[in-house]
Scaffold this motif. Sequence first.
Motif, mmCIF file in Angstrom:
data_model
loop_
_atom_site.group_PDB
_atom_site.id
_atom_site.type_symbol
_atom_site.label_atom_id
_atom_site.label_comp_id
_atom_site.label_asym_id
_atom_site.label_seq_id
_atom_site.Cartn_x
_atom_site.Cartn_y
_atom_site.Cartn_z
ATOM 1 N N UNK A 1 -6.930 -33.886 16.901
ATOM 2 C CA UNK A 1 -6.387 -34.422 15.693
ATOM 3 C C UNK A 1 -4.981 -34.928 15.473
ATOM 4 N N UNK A 2 -4.173 -34.390 16.446
ATOM 5 C CA UNK A 2 -2.777 -34.922 16.561
ATOM 6 C C UNK A 2 -2.864 -36.482 17.281
ATOM 7 N N UNK A 3 -3.885 -36.593 18.221
ATOM 8 C CA UNK A 3 -4.013 -38.036 18.785
ATOM 9 C C UNK A 3 -4.625 -39.046 17.942
ATOM 10 N N UNK A 4 -5.516 -38.311 17.210
ATOM 11 C CA UNK A 4 -6.204 -39.488 16.109
ATOM 12 C C UNK A 4 -4.961 -39.736 15.093
ATOM 13 N N UNK A 5 -4.153 -38.658 14.505
ATOM 14 C CA UNK A 5 -3.323 -39.048 13.768
ATOM 15 C C UNK A 5 -2.145 -40.095 14.405
ATOM 16 N N UNK A 6 -1.552 -39.754 15.383
ATOM 17 C CA UNK A 6 -0.670 -40.642 16.059
ATOM 18 C C UNK A 6 -0.675 -40.423 17.701
ATOM 19 N N UNK B 1 -10.227 -37.604 27.948
ATOM 20 C CA UNK B 1 -11.418 -37.970 28.627
ATOM 21 C C UNK B 1 -12.241 -38.036 27.574
ATOM 22 N N UNK B 2 -12.497 -37.144 26.710
ATOM 23 C CA UNK B 2 -13.671 -36.871 25.573
ATOM 24 C C UNK B 2 -13.350 -38.069 24.672
ATOM 25 N N UNK B 3 -12.348 -38.598 24.334
ATOM 26 C CA UNK B 3 -12.032 -39.546 23.434
ATOM 27 C C UNK B 3 -11.936 -40.994 23.910
ATOM 28 N N UNK B 4 -12.293 -41.120 25.230
ATOM 29 C CA UNK B 4 -12.626 -42.134 26.050
ATOM 30 C C UNK B 4 -11.105 -42.877 26.045
ATOM 31 N N UNK B 5 -9.988 -42.232 26.142
ATOM 32 C CA UNK B 5 -8.444 -42.827 26.057
ATOM 33 C C UNK B 5 -8.171 -42.927 27.471
ATOM 34 N N UNK B 6 -6.936 -43.683 27.954
ATOM 35 C CA UNK B 6 -6.854 -43.925 29.142
ATOM 36 C C UNK B 6 -5.861 -42.479 29.363
#
Length: 263
Positions: free
Chosen positions: A54-59, A91-96
């Motif tokens: 949630x935090x990563x998706x927010x910022x 990893x689950x979000x496909x982010x570096x």
Amino acid sequence: MQTKEIKLTRKQETIASGDKKLLVPTFVTTDYDKFMLIESNRLIKPGKSSRLKEEIERKDLTSENEIKVAISESGDKLIISDGQHRFITCMELGLPIYYRFSDMAIDDIGMVNSVQDKWTLHDSLHHYCSRGIHDYKVLSGFRKKYQYPISTLINILSGRNDKTMLDEFRRGEFKVTQRLDLVHDLLSKIQQFKNYNDKIYRHRTFLKVYMDLMTHPEFEHEKMIHKVEQVPMKFVYCTRIFDYLRMIEEVYNYNNRNPIKLY
């Protein structure tokens, strides 16, 4: 302002080869397979991962909060010493994955993490059991059998109840000092009260009081169980040591021609 370049070791240069270097010595990659979790690190908590998502998706601030790694003994993996929840979430979000090398050793993980994001006693128990430390494995065995809180078992098995006890447990310094057969005997007897009051037998204060009573020259456990069977309504939950002593004395002396004093 110039950024001072930090020289990497030959091993670090080799394993980081091909990854884009952003700020020395920080690296970024999407090759998740090159990372490895430490078995004895704290257990992955789905709730924490969900909050991180949630935090990563927010910022997305993952580039400013890199994970810390060391090179495995085989030389072909990056062992995550700090940031495993961030790694799993990215990893689950496909982010570096942003990472940097650290001198943190496996012995440092428990203490460092307990300071940064305080480990629960369960986290520490899992960590040191996974590393095969005998005293922690003994405690784990007692917890599976008797299902008392970890802090209560630390108290019983170490024979201590001071302010530094739990901090030492988190640092891996816990030591069993009591005879295991006597502890088993004590806890097995206390478990017999479960049939009369499920709340009392697990209460730490009751446990402390009853442990002391077992050394009383006139107190007999079998007689206490018999009296509780006779007057179960008098066997009640208390909050203070004195109240437990008074309650136990009243139950124990029920129809007793030779009453004893417990306080």
